[in-house]
Design a protein around this motif. Structure first.
Motif, PDB file in Angstrom:
ATOM      1  N   VAL A  93       0.844  -1.192   0.000  1.00 11.26           N
ATOM      2  CA  VAL A  93       0.000   0.000   0.000  1.00 11.26           C
ATOM      3  C   VAL A  93       0.881   1.243   0.000  1.00 11.26           C
ATOM      4  O   VAL A  93       0.642   2.201  -0.748  1.00 11.26           O
ATOM      5  CB  VAL A  93      -0.962  -0.009   1.212  1.00 11.26           C
ATOM      6  N   SER A  94       1.917   1.252   0.820  1.00 12.60           N
ATOM      7  CA  SER A  94       2.842   2.382   0.880  1.00 12.60           C
ATOM      8  C   SER A  94       3.559   2.565  -0.455  1.00 12.60           C
ATOM      9  O   SER A  94       3.689   3.699  -0.951  1.00 12.60           O
ATOM     10  CB  SER A  94       3.860   2.150   1.996  1.00 12.60           C
ATOM     11  N   LYS A  95       4.006   1.451  -1.034  1.00  8.62           N
ATOM     12  CA  LYS A  95       4.683   1.511  -2.336  1.00  8.62           C
ATOM     13  C   LYS A  95       3.721   2.016  -3.416  1.00  8.62           C
ATOM     14  O   LYS A  95       4.083   2.832  -4.257  1.00  8.62           O
ATOM     15  CB  LYS A  95       5.226   0.131  -2.698  1.00  8.62           C
ATOM     16  N   PHE A  96       2.475   1.545  -3.360  1.00  5.53           N
ATOM     17  CA  PHE A  96       1.452   1.983  -4.328  1.00  5.53           C
ATOM     18  C   PHE A  96       1.196   3.482  -4.198  1.00  5.53           C
ATOM     19  O   PHE A  96       1.110   4.197  -5.195  1.00  5.53           O
ATOM     20  CB  PHE A  96       0.156   1.195  -4.117  1.00  5.53           C
TER      21      PHE A  96
END
Length: 177
Positions: free
Chosen positions: A4-7
Motif C-alpha cells: 500500500v505504501s509503495k502503491f
C-alpha cells in the motif's frame, strides 16, 4: 501495508508526472499559438518587405528623372535670370509624393519591428527558465531571435534610405531657393 505504501508512492509520482505533462502540454499549445501568430506576422512582414523592395526600385527609377529635372531647373533658373527659360513644377510634385510614400513605408516598418520585438521578448521570457539546448522551444526562440536580428538590419537599411531621401529633399530645397 508495504504494498500500500509503495502503491501510494508510485501514485504520487504518477500524479506529479501527470501534472508536469499537463503543464507542458499547455505550454506547447500556447507556443503553437504564438508560433502561428509569428508565422502569420512573418508572412505579412515578407509581403511588406517585397512591397518595400518594389517601392525602392520604383523610387530609384523615379528619382533619376527627378534629379535630371532638378538639374534642368537649375539651368532654367540661370537662364531665367537673363530673361529666358521656365521652372518646371510637375516633377517636384511627383518627388514630394515619393517622399511621403517613403515616410509611410518607414513608419510601417517601425510599427512591424516593434510588434515583433514585443512578441519575441514575450516568448523568450516565458521560456527563459528552460535552458536545455535540445528543447524545441529554445531552438524556436533562437530562430525568432535571428529573425529579429535580420529585421533590425532591415531597419538600419531603411534608416539609411530615409537619410538619403532627406538629403535629396535638402538638395531640392536648396535648388528652389
Amino acid at each position: 501495508a508495504k504494498h500500500v505504501s509503495k502503491f501510494r508512492d508510485q501514485s504520487e509520482r504518477v500524479k506529479k508526472w501527470d501534472k508536469v505533462f499537463r503543464d507542458n502540454y499547455k505550454k506547447i499549445e500556447s507556443l503553437k499559438k504564438e508560433i502561428t501568430t509569428v508565422e502569420t506576422n512573418q508572412k505579412h512582414m515578407q509581403e511588406k518587405l517585397t512591397q518595400v523592395k518594389q517601392d525602392q526600385l520604383q523610387i530609384s527609377n523615379m528619382l533619376k528623372p527627378i534629379e535630371d529635372s532638378i538639374q534642368k531647373a537649375k539651368a532654367d533658373e540661370q537662364m531665367s535670370q537673363t530673361g529666358f527659360g521656365s521652372n518646371p513644377v510637375g516633377p517636384l510634385d511627383d518627388r514630394d509624393k515619393t517622399f511621403q510614400k517613403a515616410d509611410r513605408i518607414h513608419a510601417d516598418l517601425y510599427s512591424m519591428r516593434d510588434t515583433l520585438q514585443r512578441m519575441i521578448k514575450r516568448i523568450n521570457s516565458s521560456f527563459k527558465e528552460e535552458g536545455d539546448e535540445s528543447d524545441p522551444i529554445v531552438e524556436i526562440s533562437k530562430i525568432l531571435e535571428s529573425h529579429m536580428t535580420a529585421l533590425i538590419a532591415i531597419d538600419r537599411n531603411t534608416d539609411t534610405l530615409s537619410r538619403q531621401v532627406k538629403e535629396l529633399e535638402d538638395t531640392r530645397m536648396s535648388v528652389q531657393q
